[in-house]
Design a protein around this motif. Structure first.
Motif, PDB file in Angstrom:
ATOM      1  N   LEU A   8      13.782  72.460 135.633  1.00  0.00           N
ATOM      2  CA  LEU A   8      13.005  72.377 136.880  1.00  0.00           C
ATOM      3  C   LEU A   8      12.652  73.747 137.449  1.00  0.00           C
ATOM      4  O   LEU A   8      12.571  73.920 138.675  1.00  0.00           O
ATOM      5  N   HIS A   9      12.459  74.733 136.576  1.00  0.00           N
ATOM      6  CA  HIS A   9      12.087  76.063 137.061  1.00  0.00           C
ATOM      7  C   HIS A   9      11.474  76.863 135.910  1.00  0.00           C
ATOM      8  O   HIS A   9      12.178  77.245 134.974  1.00  0.00           O
ATOM      9  N   CYS A  10      10.159  77.094 135.969  1.00  0.00           N
ATOM     10  CA  CYS A  10       9.515  77.931 134.949  1.00  0.00           C
ATOM     11  C   CYS A  10       8.141  78.394 135.454  1.00  0.00           C
ATOM     12  O   CYS A  10       7.644  77.899 136.449  1.00  0.00           O
ATOM     13  N   HIS A  11       7.608  79.392 134.743  1.00  0.00           N
ATOM     14  CA  HIS A  11       6.370  80.048 135.186  1.00  0.00           C
ATOM     15  C   HIS A  11       5.328  80.100 134.085  1.00  0.00           C
ATOM     16  O   HIS A  11       5.641  80.387 132.937  1.00  0.00           O
ATOM     17  N   SER A  12       4.073  79.830 134.451  1.00  0.00           N
ATOM     18  CA  SER A  12       2.945  79.885 133.512  1.00  0.00           C
ATOM     19  C   SER A  12       2.034  81.045 133.900  1.00  0.00           C
ATOM     20  O   SER A  12       2.340  81.811 134.821  1.00  0.00           O
ATOM     21  N   ASP A  40       5.349  77.805 139.508  1.00  0.00           N
ATOM     22  CA  ASP A  40       4.748  79.136 139.615  1.00  0.00           C
ATOM     23  C   ASP A  40       4.947  79.720 141.012  1.00  0.00           C
ATOM     24  O   ASP A  40       5.043  78.994 141.999  1.00  0.00           O
ATOM     25  N   HIS A  41       5.004  81.056 141.060  1.00  0.00           N
ATOM     26  CA  HIS A  41       5.175  81.728 142.349  1.00  0.00           C
ATOM     27  C   HIS A  41       3.960  81.471 143.243  1.00  0.00           C
ATOM     28  O   HIS A  41       2.837  81.863 142.911  1.00  0.00           O
ATOM     29  N   ASP A  42       4.188  80.831 144.364  1.00  0.00           N
ATOM     30  CA  ASP A  42       3.210  80.737 145.441  1.00  0.00           C
ATOM     31  C   ASP A  42       1.873  80.094 145.068  1.00  0.00           C
ATOM     32  O   ASP A  42       0.885  80.313 145.756  1.00  0.00           O
ATOM     33  N   VAL A  65       6.772  74.519 142.752  1.00  0.00           N
ATOM     34  CA  VAL A  65       6.273  75.813 143.218  1.00  0.00           C
ATOM     35  C   VAL A  65       7.492  76.644 143.592  1.00  0.00           C
ATOM     36  O   VAL A  65       8.552  76.080 143.905  1.00  0.00           O
ATOM     37  N   GLU A  66       7.395  77.971 143.501  1.00  0.00           N
ATOM     38  CA  GLU A  66       8.476  78.851 143.958  1.00  0.00           C
ATOM     39  C   GLU A  66       7.919  79.726 145.073  1.00  0.00           C
ATOM     40  O   GLU A  66       7.055  80.564 144.830  1.00  0.00           O
ATOM     41  N   LEU A  67       8.384  79.483 146.281  1.00  0.00           N
ATOM     42  CA  LEU A  67       7.852  80.175 147.456  1.00  0.00           C
ATOM     43  C   LEU A  67       8.814  81.265 147.917  1.00  0.00           C
ATOM     44  O   LEU A  67      10.025  81.044 147.998  1.00  0.00           O
ATOM     45  N   SER A 248      15.402  76.914 133.739  1.00  0.00           N
ATOM     46  CA  SER A 248      15.510  78.107 132.887  1.00  0.00           C
ATOM     47  C   SER A 248      14.932  79.361 133.545  1.00  0.00           C
ATOM     48  O   SER A 248      15.287  80.470 133.185  1.00  0.00           O
ATOM     49  N   ASP A 249      14.020  79.200 134.508  1.00  0.00           N
ATOM     50  CA  ASP A 249      13.253  80.328 135.042  1.00  0.00           C
ATOM     51  C   ASP A 249      12.503  81.040 133.910  1.00  0.00           C
ATOM     52  O   ASP A 249      12.352  82.254 133.910  1.00  0.00           O
ATOM     53  N   PHE A 250      12.041  80.240 132.965  1.00  0.00           N
ATOM     54  CA  PHE A 250      11.281  80.749 131.816  1.00  0.00           C
ATOM     55  C   PHE A 250      10.021  81.482 132.275  1.00  0.00           C
ATOM     56  O   PHE A 250       9.290  80.995 133.128  1.00  0.00           O
ATOM     57  N   HIS A 251       9.780  82.672 131.679  1.00  0.00           N
ATOM     58  CA  HIS A 251       8.534  83.414 131.908  1.00  0.00           C
ATOM     59  C   HIS A 251       7.791  83.694 130.607  1.00  0.00           C
ATOM     60  O   HIS A 251       6.574  83.755 130.601  1.00  0.00           O
ATOM     61  N   THR A 252       8.550  83.934 129.531  1.00  0.00           N
ATOM     62  CA  THR A 252       7.918  84.367 128.280  1.00  0.00           C
ATOM     63  C   THR A 252       8.778  83.979 127.080  1.00  0.00           C
ATOM     64  O   THR A 252      10.007  84.001 127.171  1.00  0.00           O
TER      65      THR A 252
END
Ligand code: MN
Ligand code: MN
Ligand code: MN
Length: 279
Positions: A8-12, A40-42, A65-67, A248-252
């Motif tokens: 429940l935490h990752c970024h595209s 995604d951030h904001d 979303v991550e605010l 995971s806070d996956f980014h890459t």
């Protein structure tokens, strides 16, 4: 240890991640994730693409979303999960947060100019999908122009905590951010609670105020945790009566230590944040 089927935490690429939403969803599905939140951030810009990809991969995509917000001197990250993406409150959150980011990017560029650097704003912008550069983009721009030998040097000397490019942005307060999420029908979760260099006493204070504002849970399992942190955070959940999340806070794909779906399951002692979501 079994991996969690919830991530429940990752970024595209809609924020600072490297995979497009559809590619991220495909990777999550391949890694065994069954319920994924793109956070995604904001911005919620990646959610539509992620939703249709999730449908074709047979996994459930939770709106996320991550605010960023300010709590005292701390910049705290709050995850919004399972909200309605058409609610005005979440669109207002996005509009407001992006305005803060634009302002901050301009301020970073201006401060670096005062330090004698050329204006890096256009260059940093060109390195983003969103058009709104953050400090990593400025670091990359500095590297490309030969102004530093590495991105880590850029952070160490100019962009890191306490340096000239560390602009304390005008993020909203905790209550505002929680309200945006709740008013959109979502659950608010404190992201990576051990990443703020807070004492345990401070963290309890934060969780207390967060609960008072209507916050629902904290991230108990997240990539890169030290030994003992999961147990400690699970304990806090029980003592303070908040739910628990996992991500995971996956980014890459380059960072194996924060891979999609490669986080341990939540301890049995906690109430999962999804316990009341319709299945
Ligand atoms: Mn990020
Ligand atoms: Mn974060
Ligand atoms: Mn994150």
């Amino acid at each position: 240890m079994p991996y969690s089927t919830y991530d429940l935490h990752c970024h595209s690429t809609a924020s600072d991640g490297e995979l497009a939403p559809a590619d991220l969803v495909a990777r999550a599905a391949a890694n065994g994730v069954e319920v994924l939140a793109l956070t995604d951030h904001d911005t919620v810009a990646g959610l539509a693409e992620a939703q249709s990809a999730a449908a074709s991969h047979g996994i459930r995509l939770v709106n996320g979303v991550e605010l960023s917000c300010l709590w005292g001197n701390y910049t705290v990250h709050i995850l919004g999960l399972n909200f309605d993406v058409d609610e005005v409150a979440i669109l207002e959150a996005e509009r407001s947060q992006l305005a803060v980011r634009v302002e901050r990017a301009e301020e970073i560029a201006a401060r670096l100019v005062k330090k004698g650097f050329p204006c890096l704003l256009a260059d940093a912008k060109s390195l983003t999908q969103s058009g709104i550069p953050g400090r990593p983009h400025f670091a990359e721009a500095m590297l490309r122009q030969g102004l530093v030998a590495s991105q880590s040097e850029a952070f160490k000397k100019f962009l890191g905590a306490g340096k000239v490019g560390d602009v304390k942005s005008g993020w909203p307060d905790l209550e505002q951010v929680v309200n945006w999420i709740r008013d959109s029908g979502g659950d608010a979760v404190i992201a990576h609670p051990r990443k703020y260099d807070m004492s345990l006493t401070r963290l309890r204070e934060l969780i207390g105020e967060f609960k008072d504002c209507g916050g629902a849970g904290i991230e108990v399992v997240v990539s890169g945790q030290k030994q003992g942190e999961i147990g400690m955070l699970a304990d806090l959940c029980q003592r303070m009566d908040v739910k628990a999340s996992v991500g995971s806070d996956f980014h890459t794909p380059r960072f194996a230590w924060a891979e999609l779906g490669r986080v341990p399951v939540l301890p049995d002692s906690v109430v999962p944040i999804w316990s009341e979501w319709c299945q």
